[in-house]
Design a protein around this motif. Structure first.
Motif, PDB file in Angstrom:
ATOM      1  N   ARG A 147      58.841  -1.899  60.966  1.00  0.00           N
ATOM      2  CA  ARG A 147      58.738  -3.306  60.576  1.00  0.00           C
ATOM      3  C   ARG A 147      57.659  -3.508  59.514  1.00  0.00           C
ATOM      4  O   ARG A 147      57.865  -4.245  58.536  1.00  0.00           O
ATOM      5  CB  ARG A 147      58.438  -4.167  61.811  1.00  0.00           C
ATOM      6  CG  ARG A 147      58.396  -5.657  61.509  1.00  0.00           C
ATOM      7  CD  ARG A 147      58.180  -6.488  62.754  1.00  0.00           C
ATOM      8  NE  ARG A 147      59.310  -6.393  63.676  1.00  0.00           N
ATOM      9  CZ  ARG A 147      59.550  -7.254  64.666  1.00  0.00           C
ATOM     10  NH1 ARG A 147      58.728  -8.283  64.854  1.00  0.00           N
ATOM     11  NH2 ARG A 147      60.585  -7.104  65.462  1.00  0.00           N
ATOM     12  N   GLN A 148      56.526  -2.860  59.683  1.00  0.00           N
ATOM     13  CA  GLN A 148      55.449  -2.997  58.705  1.00  0.00           C
ATOM     14  C   GLN A 148      55.844  -2.413  57.350  1.00  0.00           C
ATOM     15  O   GLN A 148      55.596  -3.028  56.310  1.00  0.00           O
ATOM     16  CB  GLN A 148      54.185  -2.314  59.230  1.00  0.00           C
ATOM     17  CG  GLN A 148      53.527  -3.055  60.380  1.00  0.00           C
ATOM     18  CD  GLN A 148      52.379  -2.265  60.989  1.00  0.00           C
ATOM     19  OE1 GLN A 148      52.443  -1.035  61.101  1.00  0.00           O
ATOM     20  NE2 GLN A 148      51.333  -2.961  61.390  1.00  0.00           N
ATOM     21  N   TYR A 151      58.265  -4.686  55.606  1.00  0.00           N
ATOM     22  CA  TYR A 151      57.593  -5.830  54.979  1.00  0.00           C
ATOM     23  C   TYR A 151      56.968  -5.396  53.651  1.00  0.00           C
ATOM     24  O   TYR A 151      57.099  -6.082  52.635  1.00  0.00           O
ATOM     25  CB  TYR A 151      56.509  -6.386  55.909  1.00  0.00           C
ATOM     26  CG  TYR A 151      55.941  -7.708  55.427  1.00  0.00           C
ATOM     27  CD1 TYR A 151      56.461  -8.907  55.891  1.00  0.00           C
ATOM     28  CD2 TYR A 151      54.908  -7.755  54.493  1.00  0.00           C
ATOM     29  CE1 TYR A 151      55.957 -10.123  55.436  1.00  0.00           C
ATOM     30  CE2 TYR A 151      54.407  -8.954  54.030  1.00  0.00           C
ATOM     31  CZ  TYR A 151      54.938 -10.137  54.510  1.00  0.00           C
ATOM     32  OH  TYR A 151      54.449 -11.345  54.042  1.00  0.00           O
ATOM     33  N   GLY A 201      61.529  -6.074  58.897  1.00  0.00           N
ATOM     34  CA  GLY A 201      60.372  -6.305  58.031  1.00  0.00           C
ATOM     35  C   GLY A 201      60.770  -6.874  56.688  1.00  0.00           C
ATOM     36  O   GLY A 201      60.095  -7.761  56.145  1.00  0.00           O
ATOM     37  N   ILE A 219      51.127  -7.445  56.888  1.00  0.00           N
ATOM     38  CA  ILE A 219      51.598  -6.435  57.835  1.00  0.00           C
ATOM     39  C   ILE A 219      50.622  -6.244  58.990  1.00  0.00           C
ATOM     40  O   ILE A 219      50.987  -5.721  60.038  1.00  0.00           O
ATOM     41  CB  ILE A 219      51.872  -5.077  57.171  1.00  0.00           C
ATOM     42  CG1 ILE A 219      50.598  -4.472  56.562  1.00  0.00           C
ATOM     43  CG2 ILE A 219      52.958  -5.187  56.112  1.00  0.00           C
ATOM     44  CD1 ILE A 219      50.776  -3.042  56.068  1.00  0.00           C
TER      45      ILE A 219
END
Length: 222
Positions: A147-148, A151, A201, A219
């Protein structure tokens, strides 16, 4: 404070999963001695495991050993680049004195190598070269969450275009390519990539763009 010896002319950055040729340092020195307009360079990768499951140390070492068994070429070839590859990059010290990596690109710091190299370009050329070689294992552990990273795949290029160290066409290509890959492969992801996390993300970042709150440091909150 500069803790390096005043005699230091070249500074190299290697990832801990980069395996260099035994001729690597010699090749870097030869490059900068013979190419006075070059201020930064990334070497040739015999193999790169970053887009696959990764390369074992034994396989990386075997590739390096096979390469080094042949007499290294002394003909230096250069390819102009938009930015350098952070797993292996070397700079003239004079071109990066006082420079730091941008702390606004936290954790994995996706594309910080492009940003750093582009800032060094005000002093000369950056390029790819055959003067030094190695293998990038592409080890999967120790990276940001899916997810980070997802992003960062949207927020970081936008941030760098605003900063002026990434062109709009390159930023667009990076964002579109990653968004398309994460969407297409989220239904049958590679075992070593969290495609669903990256896609999530991407979506969070796009929502932040619409709300004018997109920033790489976000993040840390997701």
């Amino acid at each position: 404070m500069d803790i390096l010896s005043p005699d230091t002319d070249i500074i190299a950055f290697f990832d801990d999963d980069y395996v260099p040729s035994k001729y690597c340092v010699e090749g870097i020195a030869r490059l900068f001695d013979n190419c006075p307009t070059v201020v930064g360079a990334s070497g040739h990768l015999l193999a790169d495991g970053v887009n696959g499951p990764g390369i074992s140390y034994a396989d990386a070492e075997a590739a390096i050993t096979a390469h080094d068994a042949n007499s290294p070429s002394h003909e230096i070839r250069l390819t102009p680049l938009h930015g350098l590859y952070g797993c292996n990059m070397a700079f003239r010290r004079s071109a990066i004195v006082g420079m730091t990596f941008d702390e606004a690109l936290p954790l994995y710091g996706w594309q910080e190598d492009i940003d750093f190299a582009r800032r060094a370009m005000v002093h000369g050329e950056i390029c790819g070269t055959n003067a030094f070689v190695g293998v990038h294992q592409g080890v999967k552990g120790g990276r940001s969450s899916g997810r980070q990273l997802g992003y960062s795949q949207i927020a970081n290029p936008i941030y760098l275009t605003r900063k002026g160290t990434m062109s709009i066409p390159l930023a667009a290509r990076l964002m579109i390519r990653n968004l398309a890959a994460n969407t297409a492969r989220s239904f049958a992801p590679e075992p070593w990539i969290d495609r669903k996390g990256r896609l999530m993300g991407n979506m969070i970042a796009l929502a932040d763009v619409v709300r004018f709150r997109s920033h790489p440091s976000r993040i840390l909150d997701i």
